[in-house]
Write a protein that holds these residues in place. Structure first.
Motif, mmCIF file in Angstrom:
data_model
loop_
_atom_site.group_PDB
_atom_site.id
_atom_site.type_symbol
_atom_site.label_atom_id
_atom_site.label_comp_id
_atom_site.label_asym_id
_atom_site.label_seq_id
_atom_site.Cartn_x
_atom_site.Cartn_y
_atom_site.Cartn_z
ATOM 1 N N LYS A 93 0.817 -1.211 0.000
ATOM 2 C CA LYS A 93 0.000 0.000 0.000
ATOM 3 C C LYS A 93 0.855 1.267 0.000
ATOM 4 N N HIS A 94 1.929 1.274 0.792
ATOM 5 C CA HIS A 94 2.760 2.484 0.868
ATOM 6 C C HIS A 94 3.643 2.637 -0.361
ATOM 7 N N LEU A 95 3.961 1.513 -1.020
ATOM 8 C CA LEU A 95 4.880 1.531 -2.156
ATOM 9 C C LEU A 95 4.195 1.886 -3.470
ATOM 10 N N ARG A 157 -3.826 12.723 3.813
ATOM 11 C CA ARG A 157 -2.544 13.255 4.292
ATOM 12 C C ARG A 157 -2.563 13.536 5.788
ATOM 13 N N ARG A 158 -1.380 13.437 6.376
ATOM 14 C CA ARG A 158 -1.204 13.796 7.786
ATOM 15 C C ARG A 158 -1.012 15.307 7.881
ATOM 16 N N LEU A 159 -1.582 15.907 8.912
ATOM 17 C CA LEU A 159 -1.509 17.354 9.068
ATOM 18 C C LEU A 159 -0.288 17.802 9.864
ATOM 19 N N ASP A 160 0.442 16.832 10.434
ATOM 20 C CA ASP A 160 1.611 17.192 11.240
ATOM 21 C C ASP A 160 2.913 17.191 10.432
ATOM 22 N N THR A 161 2.821 16.972 9.138
ATOM 23 C CA THR A 161 3.994 17.008 8.272
ATOM 24 C C THR A 161 3.581 17.423 6.875
ATOM 25 N N ASP A 162 4.512 18.019 6.140
ATOM 26 C CA ASP A 162 4.223 18.447 4.774
ATOM 27 C C ASP A 162 4.698 17.424 3.751
ATOM 28 N N TYR A 163 5.368 16.368 4.217
ATOM 29 C CA TYR A 163 5.829 15.334 3.297
ATOM 30 C C TYR A 163 4.656 14.534 2.738
ATOM 31 N N PHE A 165 4.943 11.325 1.386
ATOM 32 C CA PHE A 165 5.069 9.916 1.752
ATOM 33 C C PHE A 165 5.650 9.788 3.159
ATOM 34 N N VAL A 166 4.778 9.451 4.100
ATOM 35 C CA VAL A 166 5.145 9.438 5.508
ATOM 36 C C VAL A 166 5.020 8.030 6.081
ATOM 37 N N ASN A 167 6.046 7.613 6.797
ATOM 38 C CA ASN A 167 6.026 6.328 7.483
ATOM 39 C C ASN A 167 5.114 6.448 8.699
ATOM 40 N N PRO A 168 4.011 5.694 8.759
ATOM 41 C CA PRO A 168 3.070 5.834 9.879
ATOM 42 C C PRO A 168 3.674 5.455 11.230
ATOM 43 N N ASN A 173 9.178 11.169 6.791
ATOM 44 C CA ASN A 173 9.108 10.704 5.405
ATOM 45 C C ASN A 173 9.939 9.436 5.219
ATOM 46 N N TYR A 174 9.522 8.615 4.282
ATOM 47 C CA TYR A 174 10.264 7.388 3.979
ATOM 48 C C TYR A 174 11.645 7.758 3.417
ATOM 49 N N THR A 175 12.640 7.027 3.857
ATOM 50 C CA THR A 175 13.991 7.210 3.329
ATOM 51 C C THR A 175 14.544 5.906 2.768
ATOM 52 N N TYR A 176 13.897 4.787 3.084
ATOM 53 C CA TYR A 176 14.405 3.478 2.651
ATOM 54 C C TYR A 176 13.240 2.613 2.181
ATOM 55 N N ILE A 177 13.251 2.284 0.902
ATOM 56 C CA ILE A 177 12.200 1.420 0.344
ATOM 57 C C ILE A 177 12.802 0.280 -0.466
ATOM 58 N N LYS A 178 14.112 0.110 -0.341
ATOM 59 C CA LYS A 178 14.809 -0.889 -1.147
ATOM 60 C C LYS A 178 14.248 -2.289 -0.927
ATOM 61 N N ARG A 179 13.996 -2.644 0.334
ATOM 62 C CA ARG A 179 13.520 -3.994 0.639
ATOM 63 C C ARG A 179 12.121 -4.234 0.081
ATOM 64 N N SER A 180 11.221 -3.292 0.289
ATOM 65 C CA SER A 180 9.845 -3.472 -0.182
ATOM 66 C C SER A 180 9.789 -3.475 -1.707
ATOM 67 N N PHE A 181 10.648 -2.676 -2.345
ATOM 68 C CA PHE A 181 10.671 -2.653 -3.812
ATOM 69 C C PHE A 181 11.216 -3.968 -4.356
ATOM 70 N N ALA A 182 12.254 -4.511 -3.712
ATOM 71 C CA ALA A 182 12.824 -5.794 -4.135
ATOM 72 C C ALA A 182 11.800 -6.908 -3.980
ATOM 73 N N THR A 183 11.023 -6.837 -2.912
ATOM 74 C CA THR A 183 9.979 -7.837 -2.676
ATOM 75 C C THR A 183 8.917 -7.776 -3.772
ATOM 76 N N ALA A 184 8.523 -6.566 -4.139
ATOM 77 C CA ALA A 184 7.519 -6.395 -5.190
ATOM 78 C C ALA A 184 8.027 -6.941 -6.524
ATOM 79 N N CYS A 185 9.273 -6.671 -6.843
ATOM 80 C CA CYS A 185 9.857 -7.182 -8.091
ATOM 81 C C CYS A 185 9.882 -8.707 -8.093
ATOM 82 N N ARG A 186 10.212 -9.288 -6.937
ATOM 83 C CA ARG A 186 10.261 -10.750 -6.842
ATOM 84 C C ARG A 186 8.876 -11.345 -7.047
#
Length: 262
Positions: A93-95, A157-163, A165-168, A173-186
């Motif tokens: 969902k976040h990706l 959107r969350r009102l406590d940040t202007d980003y 894509f926010v990690n709940p 904000n998200y800074t690392y999505i390498k693992r979830s992206f690799a999982t999706a590709c697999r």
């Protein structure tokens, strides 16, 4: 850029200093492509200095003798339409919106993850990037499909940040999505594919659908057309595939074709 190099005057820079700079980049574990890009920019700057009569022709020739590092990756990996759909179907969902934006804008991962709502103009359908890799302002048009995704994100959107894509879990904000992206590709059965290849996919799909290279250059934010030319062959290949349609047309009846002399 190392401090010792920053302190050099133009007249102090020779091929020795440039080669030392290459060594510094290698020690910093920069990729071969990045090293060559920086040296190329330096050479272009020194050429301009020569045109402005700030350095001699002899010095310019000396600097130009520095050869680019070998082994630069010329890899161009992109997805076709069916692979794109497979990838989107298995994204978490976040990706999903992150990948969707990459596919519809050609934005780099860092540009997407650092995207803020004040950079998105939904009234005029534009994304405005001030801090880009090339340090130049870039305006990216928003198409209808992307606008629907952005409107959905904005409604949640969350009102406590202007980003965007926010990690709940962290509220940042998200800074690392390498693992979830690799999982999706697999899960999608897509191999040898990195997030940056979504940018190649965006450009490749544009070229294969008839968009000219100059426009693609502007959309990607390339400073020169040289970088965009890597996609040029896709236009020709796509045209060759297109004319094969004629082979299926019924007015080609070669059994009744005759050649007569005179």
């Amino acid at each position: 850029m190392p401090e010792w190099f920053k302190k050099l005057r133009l007249v102090d820079i020779n091929n020795k200093e440039v080669e030392m700079l290459q060594s510094y980049f290698i020690k910093q574990q920069y990729s071969t492509a990045t090293c060559n890009r920086y040296i190329s920019i330096l050479k272009a700057s020194m050429t301009k200095a020569y045109e402005w009569e700030l350095i001699s022709e002899k010095k310019l020739k000396s600097i130009r003798k520095v050869k680019p590092l070998k082994g630069e990756n010329k890899r161009l990996r992109y997805l076709n339409s069916e692979e794109i759909q497979r990838l989107l179907d298995v994204c978490d969902k976040h990706l999903y919106p992150i990948v969707f934006i990459a596919l519809h804008t050609g934005m780099r991962k860092g540009e997407i993850l650092n995207l803020k709502w004040d950079m998105i103009d939904l009234k005029n359908d534009l994304i405005l990037l001030d801090k880009t890799k090339n340090c130049e302002r870039r305006e990216i048009p928003i198409n209808k499909a992307l606008k629907q995704v952005l409107l959905q994100l904005h409604s949640q959107r969350r009102l406590d940040t202007d980003y965007v894509f926010v990690n709940p879990d962290t509220g940042k904000n998200y800074t690392y999505i390498k693992r979830s992206f690799a999982t999706a590709c697999r899960k999608a059965g897509i191999k040898d594919f990195h997030f940056h290849d979504l940018r190649h996919t965006y450009a490749s799909q544009l070229v294969m659908n008839g968009v000219d290279l100059k426009t693609v250059q502007e959309l990607l934010g390339h400073k020169s057309l040289t970088m965009t030319l890597r996609y040029a062959h896709l236009s020709q290949a796509h045209k060759r595939e297109a004319v094969k349609v004629l082979e299926k047309l019924h007015y080609y009846n070669f059994t009744t074709f005759y050649y007569s002399e005179g």
